[in-house]
Motif scaffolding. Structure first.
Motif: not given
Length: 289
Positions: A122-137
């Motif tokens: 259902t969307g955990a752990p939150g889309a915007v957290l994953l935005y940050g992780l992808a941005g770091w990469v």
């Protein structure tokens, strides 16, 4: 041979941020519905300190909802355009990190992982957290040149380990009491016929999903031949995006983002940018610092 470059993955992330900004400009987002139906529900079933902080944010936004929403949309559009056009990328990414933390806390309630009801489905752990992780990469390295613009080994390793932890978290969430009840899981599906198919077998399906998610997570953390698990991550993320996240409900009046499914797919491509080659995937070697 198809290889995803760092710049290409950066622009994909930018497109997703830009879509977020566009979705934020929906007419309903400029009304009290944004507060009452998007932000305040995040406080439900949360620990007290999270609920109080979300309610506080809602009380700040509510008197000037149109102005605040215009700012929110502008920030997301700015981040998206910066990444797409490759302009001031490091500054843009720093802005995205700060904004991701704010949104993850006050708008997503830390992905609702402490409510007892969150699932990767259902969307955990939150889309915007994953935005940050992808941005770091996709952070541009000084070593990148115009001829060689690939994700660094450190970046790929970070993406792989992040995926491993996300899938292991998903396995743990899948075993929450709410989803070990006979009918507990059926209501988590946004596709009615799948929910009906699960029916009273929620506990069995939850255990199966938990085992699969744990296997994917451990493979990303410790595996050597991870290619089958890479595809499992992609296919299961796509399934979750459809069957549980309903494509982020982007076509609804209050859908604010595509949700987590596409971001897990993006992180997978960041970890294994040569995925579409015929060569078997190999474990990322450690690099000296």
């Amino acid at each position: 041979m198809v290889t995803f470059s760092r710049l290409g993955l950066q622009r994909i992330l930018g497109i997703i941020w830009f879509i977020d900004g566009i979705l934020q400009l929906k007419p309903q987002m400029f009304t009290q519905a944004f507060v009452s139906q998007v932000i305040l529900p995040v406080a439900q079933s949360q620990p007290g300190w999270i609920a109080h902080s979300v309610n506080w944010a809602a009380s700040i936004i509510s008197p000037h909802i149109a102005a605040y929403n215009a700012v929110f949309a502008g920030i997301q559009l700015l981040i998206g355009l910066g990444l797409i056009l490759n302009v001031k990328v490091k500054v843009t990414l720093l802005l995205s990190f700060v904004w991701a933390i704010i949104v993850w806390w006050f708008s997503e309630g830390f992905g609702q992982v402490l409510t007892g009801q969150a699932l990767l489905l259902t969307g955990a752990p939150g889309a915007v957290l994953l935005y940050g992780l992808a941005g770091w990469v996709v952070w541009p390295s000084e070593r990148n040149s115009q001829k060689s613009d690939s994700i660094s080994n450190k970046g790929r390793k970070f993406a792989s380990y992040s995926l491993g932890l996300i899938w292991i978290l998903g396995s743990i969430l899948q075993l929450q009491p709410a989803y070990l009840a006979a009918k507990g899981l059926s209501g988590a599906f946004s596709v009615d016929w799948i929910g009906n198919l699960v029916g009273t077998h929620g506990m069995e399906v939850s255990v199966i999903l938990a085992v699969v998610e744990l296997a994917i997570g451990l493979a990303f953390l410790f595996g050597k031949n991870v290619r089958p698990f890479i595809w499992a991550s992609l296919i299961l993320s796509l399934f979750f995006w459809w069957a549980g996240e309903s494509f982020g409900q982007m076509l609804s009046s209050l859908g604010t983002d595509p949700n987590s499914g596409p971001l897990i797919i993006l992180l997978t491509l960041c970890a294994y940018p040569n995925l579409l080659t015929l060569k078997p995937a190999k474990r990322i070697k450690e690099v000296s610092v």
